[in-house]
Design a protein around this motif. Structure first.
Motif, PDB file in Angstrom:
ATOM      1  N   GLN A  39       0.829  -1.215   0.000  1.00  0.00           N
ATOM      2  CA  GLN A  39       0.000   0.000   0.000  1.00  0.00           C
ATOM      3  C   GLN A  39       0.857   1.256   0.000  1.00  0.00           C
ATOM      4  O   GLN A  39       0.498   2.253  -0.626  1.00  0.00           O
ATOM      5  CB  GLN A  39      -0.969  -0.019   1.184  1.00  0.00           C
ATOM      6  CG  GLN A  39      -0.346   0.148   2.568  1.00  0.00           C
ATOM      7  CD  GLN A  39      -0.111   1.580   2.964  1.00  0.00           C
ATOM      8  OE1 GLN A  39      -0.753   2.484   2.429  1.00  0.00           O
ATOM      9  NE2 GLN A  39       0.830   1.811   3.875  1.00  0.00           N
ATOM     10  N   TYR A  40       2.002   1.219   0.692  1.00  0.00           N
ATOM     11  CA  TYR A  40       2.857   2.414   0.724  1.00  0.00           C
ATOM     12  C   TYR A  40       3.471   2.678  -0.647  1.00  0.00           C
ATOM     13  O   TYR A  40       3.606   3.837  -1.059  1.00  0.00           O
ATOM     14  CB  TYR A  40       3.955   2.244   1.768  1.00  0.00           C
ATOM     15  CG  TYR A  40       4.870   3.441   1.870  1.00  0.00           C
ATOM     16  CD1 TYR A  40       4.390   4.664   2.337  1.00  0.00           C
ATOM     17  CD2 TYR A  40       6.207   3.361   1.491  1.00  0.00           C
ATOM     18  CE1 TYR A  40       5.224   5.767   2.419  1.00  0.00           C
ATOM     19  CE2 TYR A  40       7.043   4.457   1.568  1.00  0.00           C
ATOM     20  CZ  TYR A  40       6.546   5.658   2.041  1.00  0.00           C
ATOM     21  OH  TYR A  40       7.363   6.755   2.115  1.00  0.00           O
ATOM     22  N   SER A  41       3.827   1.621  -1.360  1.00  0.00           N
ATOM     23  CA  SER A  41       4.373   1.784  -2.707  1.00  0.00           C
ATOM     24  C   SER A  41       3.337   2.405  -3.640  1.00  0.00           C
ATOM     25  O   SER A  41       3.644   3.306  -4.427  1.00  0.00           O
ATOM     26  CB  SER A  41       4.837   0.422  -3.260  1.00  0.00           C
ATOM     27  OG  SER A  41       5.845  -0.130  -2.451  1.00  0.00           O
ATOM     28  N   ILE A  42       2.083   1.933  -3.540  1.00  0.00           N
ATOM     29  CA  ILE A  42       1.002   2.475  -4.375  1.00  0.00           C
ATOM     30  C   ILE A  42       0.756   3.946  -4.050  1.00  0.00           C
ATOM     31  O   ILE A  42       0.678   4.799  -4.948  1.00  0.00           O
ATOM     32  CB  ILE A  42      -0.281   1.651  -4.183  1.00  0.00           C
ATOM     33  CG1 ILE A  42      -0.110   0.247  -4.760  1.00  0.00           C
ATOM     34  CG2 ILE A  42      -1.476   2.346  -4.831  1.00  0.00           C
ATOM     35  CD1 ILE A  42      -1.266  -0.685  -4.458  1.00  0.00           C
ATOM     36  N   SER A  43       0.653   4.272  -2.768  1.00  0.00           N
ATOM     37  CA  SER A  43       0.363   5.655  -2.361  1.00  0.00           C
ATOM     38  C   SER A  43       1.521   6.589  -2.706  1.00  0.00           C
ATOM     39  O   SER A  43       1.305   7.709  -3.181  1.00  0.00           O
ATOM     40  CB  SER A  43       0.087   5.709  -0.850  1.00  0.00           C
ATOM     41  OG  SER A  43      -1.016   4.898  -0.511  1.00  0.00           O
ATOM     42  N   ASN A  44       2.747   6.123  -2.476  1.00  0.00           N
ATOM     43  CA  ASN A  44       3.909   6.965  -2.756  1.00  0.00           C
ATOM     44  C   ASN A  44       4.050   7.231  -4.256  1.00  0.00           C
ATOM     45  O   ASN A  44       4.368   8.350  -4.674  1.00  0.00           O
ATOM     46  CB  ASN A  44       5.171   6.292  -2.219  1.00  0.00           C
ATOM     47  CG  ASN A  44       6.190   7.276  -1.718  1.00  0.00           C
ATOM     48  OD1 ASN A  44       5.845   8.358  -1.241  1.00  0.00           O
ATOM     49  ND2 ASN A  44       7.448   6.933  -1.820  1.00  0.00           N
ATOM     50  N   LEU A  45       3.807   6.209  -5.062  1.00  0.00           N
ATOM     51  CA  LEU A  45       3.858   6.373  -6.514  1.00  0.00           C
ATOM     52  C   LEU A  45       2.789   7.362  -6.970  1.00  0.00           C
ATOM     53  O   LEU A  45       3.045   8.225  -7.833  1.00  0.00           O
ATOM     54  CB  LEU A  45       3.663   5.022  -7.199  1.00  0.00           C
ATOM     55  CG  LEU A  45       3.603   5.030  -8.739  1.00  0.00           C
ATOM     56  CD1 LEU A  45       4.919   5.544  -9.325  1.00  0.00           C
ATOM     57  CD2 LEU A  45       3.274   3.642  -9.271  1.00  0.00           C
ATOM     58  N   ASN A  46       1.612   7.271  -6.378  1.00  0.00           N
ATOM     59  CA  ASN A  46       0.523   8.172  -6.759  1.00  0.00           C
ATOM     60  C   ASN A  46       0.859   9.622  -6.418  1.00  0.00           C
ATOM     61  O   ASN A  46       0.630  10.529  -7.232  1.00  0.00           O
ATOM     62  CB  ASN A  46      -0.763   7.755  -6.056  1.00  0.00           C
ATOM     63  CG  ASN A  46      -1.988   8.335  -6.725  1.00  0.00           C
ATOM     64  OD1 ASN A  46      -2.004   8.554  -7.940  1.00  0.00           O
ATOM     65  ND2 ASN A  46      -3.027   8.588  -5.948  1.00  0.00           N
ATOM     66  N   VAL A  47       1.409   9.867  -5.231  1.00  0.00           N
ATOM     67  CA  VAL A  47       1.793  11.225  -4.847  1.00  0.00           C
ATOM     68  C   VAL A  47       2.856  11.769  -5.792  1.00  0.00           C
ATOM     69  O   VAL A  47       2.803  12.935  -6.208  1.00  0.00           O
ATOM     70  CB  VAL A  47       2.303  11.247  -3.392  1.00  0.00           C
ATOM     71  CG1 VAL A  47       3.073  12.524  -3.093  1.00  0.00           C
ATOM     72  CG2 VAL A  47       1.138  11.157  -2.425  1.00  0.00           C
ATOM     73  N   PHE A  48       3.837  10.940  -6.144  1.00  0.00           N
ATOM     74  CA  PHE A  48       4.908  11.374  -7.042  1.00  0.00           C
ATOM     75  C   PHE A  48       4.348  11.786  -8.403  1.00  0.00           C
ATOM     76  O   PHE A  48       4.689  12.849  -8.938  1.00  0.00           O
ATOM     77  CB  PHE A  48       5.912  10.230  -7.208  1.00  0.00           C
ATOM     78  CG  PHE A  48       7.064  10.555  -8.117  1.00  0.00           C
ATOM     79  CD1 PHE A  48       8.086  11.396  -7.694  1.00  0.00           C
ATOM     80  CD2 PHE A  48       7.131  10.015  -9.391  1.00  0.00           C
ATOM     81  CE1 PHE A  48       9.143  11.701  -8.538  1.00  0.00           C
ATOM     82  CE2 PHE A  48       8.184  10.307 -10.232  1.00  0.00           C
ATOM     83  CZ  PHE A  48       9.203  11.152  -9.807  1.00  0.00           C
ATOM     84  N   ILE A  49       3.454  10.977  -8.951  1.00  0.00           N
ATOM     85  CA  ILE A  49       2.871  11.290 -10.262  1.00  0.00           C
ATOM     86  C   ILE A  49       1.981  12.528 -10.177  1.00  0.00           C
ATOM     87  O   ILE A  49       1.973  13.372 -11.081  1.00  0.00           O
ATOM     88  CB  ILE A  49       2.072  10.083 -10.790  1.00  0.00           C
ATOM     89  CG1 ILE A  49       3.007   8.891 -11.022  1.00  0.00           C
ATOM     90  CG2 ILE A  49       1.366  10.431 -12.094  1.00  0.00           C
ATOM     91  CD1 ILE A  49       2.300   7.625 -11.439  1.00  0.00           C
ATOM     92  N   ILE A  50       1.221  12.658  -9.082  1.00  0.00           N
ATOM     93  CA  ILE A  50       0.346  13.823  -8.917  1.00  0.00           C
ATOM     94  C   ILE A  50       1.160  15.103  -8.841  1.00  0.00           C
ATOM     95  O   ILE A  50       0.810  16.116  -9.465  1.00  0.00           O
ATOM     96  CB  ILE A  50      -0.537  13.659  -7.665  1.00  0.00           C
ATOM     97  CG1 ILE A  50      -1.596  12.576  -7.891  1.00  0.00           C
ATOM     98  CG2 ILE A  50      -1.221  14.969  -7.300  1.00  0.00           C
ATOM     99  CD1 ILE A  50      -2.392  12.225  -6.656  1.00  0.00           C
ATOM    100  N   LEU A  51       2.260  15.094  -8.088  1.00  0.00           N
ATOM    101  CA  LEU A  51       3.097  16.293  -7.980  1.00  0.00           C
ATOM    102  C   LEU A  51       3.716  16.656  -9.329  1.00  0.00           C
ATOM    103  O   LEU A  51       3.824  17.842  -9.675  1.00  0.00           O
ATOM    104  CB  LEU A  51       4.183  16.081  -6.931  1.00  0.00           C
ATOM    105  CG  LEU A  51       3.701  16.039  -5.474  1.00  0.00           C
ATOM    106  CD1 LEU A  51       4.861  15.739  -4.538  1.00  0.00           C
ATOM    107  CD2 LEU A  51       3.042  17.358  -5.086  1.00  0.00           C
ATOM    108  N   LEU A  52       4.118  15.655 -10.109  1.00  0.00           N
ATOM    109  CA  LEU A  52       4.615  15.922 -11.457  1.00  0.00           C
ATOM    110  C   LEU A  52       3.522  16.549 -12.316  1.00  0.00           C
ATOM    111  O   LEU A  52       3.782  17.502 -13.073  1.00  0.00           O
ATOM    112  CB  LEU A  52       5.112  14.629 -12.104  1.00  0.00           C
ATOM    113  CG  LEU A  52       6.443  14.054 -11.603  1.00  0.00           C
ATOM    114  CD1 LEU A  52       6.762  12.754 -12.352  1.00  0.00           C
ATOM    115  CD2 LEU A  52       7.582  15.043 -11.815  1.00  0.00           C
ATOM    116  N   SER A  53       2.314  16.028 -12.197  1.00  0.00           N
ATOM    117  CA  SER A  53       1.197  16.555 -12.985  1.00  0.00           C
ATOM    118  C   SER A  53       0.837  17.978 -12.550  1.00  0.00           C
ATOM    119  O   SER A  53       0.515  18.826 -13.393  1.00  0.00           O
ATOM    120  CB  SER A  53      -0.025  15.642 -12.828  1.00  0.00           C
ATOM    121  OG  SER A  53       0.282  14.324 -13.229  1.00  0.00           O
TER     122      SER A  53
END
Length: 235
Positions: A39-53
């Motif tokens: 779950q931490y990998s999924i959430s961390n990946l999502n935050v990273f992509i959102i900040l890039l966007s």
């Protein structure tokens, strides 16, 4: 505060939960450890992509934050400081909501996936007699929640510090529509017509829905974590 520093401190808190699960050394704790990593990998990946966007979407705007202008690494990423997210909800509500969902998952707010991961670790710790360590883990979660909620406050309740760049607003771009290597049409468009790619939007949507709707589809993830735990605990 810098965003990367905030998430670095946050990672220390999450690593504490991971190490707590590993220190118990039972099937339940190993299952909690694997699920927490997932779950931490999924959430961390999502935050990273959102900040890039978010950084991509802000190229259309002029930044009025003086602190950002003084950063030496401002050319590396348009998003460096938490203060740059002020009022972003009024610019792109969907991205702001996706960011909020993921941050609440980091905090451990039910019914998001992060809540179930922390619950599994704390349950295994209490069953193993680690009462003091469980209380310490809860305390660190409360402390980190203060910093996370500060991001939510600035995104949703503060006024935006961005205004449309007048030079870019007037800029017109030319493009070609090509199909099967044949030019079909020439078009002219403005910068505000440029949107996030479908790959980015689909990825953010899928990851955010996994974080948000885990309680309705827990079987597959928990079964995978259980199988891996059995393999690791009984080699």
């Amino acid at each position: 505060m810098r965003i990367k520093r905030l998430f670095a401190y946050s990672t220390i808190s999450h690593v504490g939960f991971i190490l707590l699960a590993l220190s118990i050394n039972s099937i339940e704790s190993i299952q909690a450890f694997i699920f927490y990593l997932m779950q931490y990998s999924i959430s961390n990946l999502n935050v990273f992509i959102i900040l890039l966007s978010i950084g991509f979407s802000l190229f259309y705007y002029e930044n009025k934050t003086n602190d950002y202008k003084e950063l030496a690494e401002k050319e590396n990423s348009p998003i460096q400081l938490v203060s740059q997210l002020k009022g972003y909800f009024y610019i792109n509500p969907v991205l702001a909501l996706s960011l909020a969902i993921t941050i609440f998952s980091f905090v451990g707010i039910p019914p998001l996936i992060g809540f179930f991961a922390k619950q599994m670790v704390l349950s295994a710790a209490l069953d193993g007699g680690y009462v003091f360590m469980s209380l310490l883990a809860i305390l660190t979660s409360v402390i980190s929640a203060v910093y996370y909620l500060n991001i939510i406050k600035q995104v949703f309740f503060d006024k935006p510090e961005y205004k449309i760049n007048a030079d870019i607003e007037k800029l017109k771009l030319d493009g070609n529509i090509i199909k099967n290597k044949v030019l079909e049409q020439k078009i002219t468009f403005k910068v505000d017509s440029i949107k996030l790619s479908s790959a980015l939007t689909n990825t953010i949507s899928i990851l955010s829905l996994i974080v948000l709707l885990f309680m309705f589809m827990p079987t597959e993830s928990l079964s995978m974590a259980n199988i891996l735990a059995l393999l690791l605990f009984n080699p």
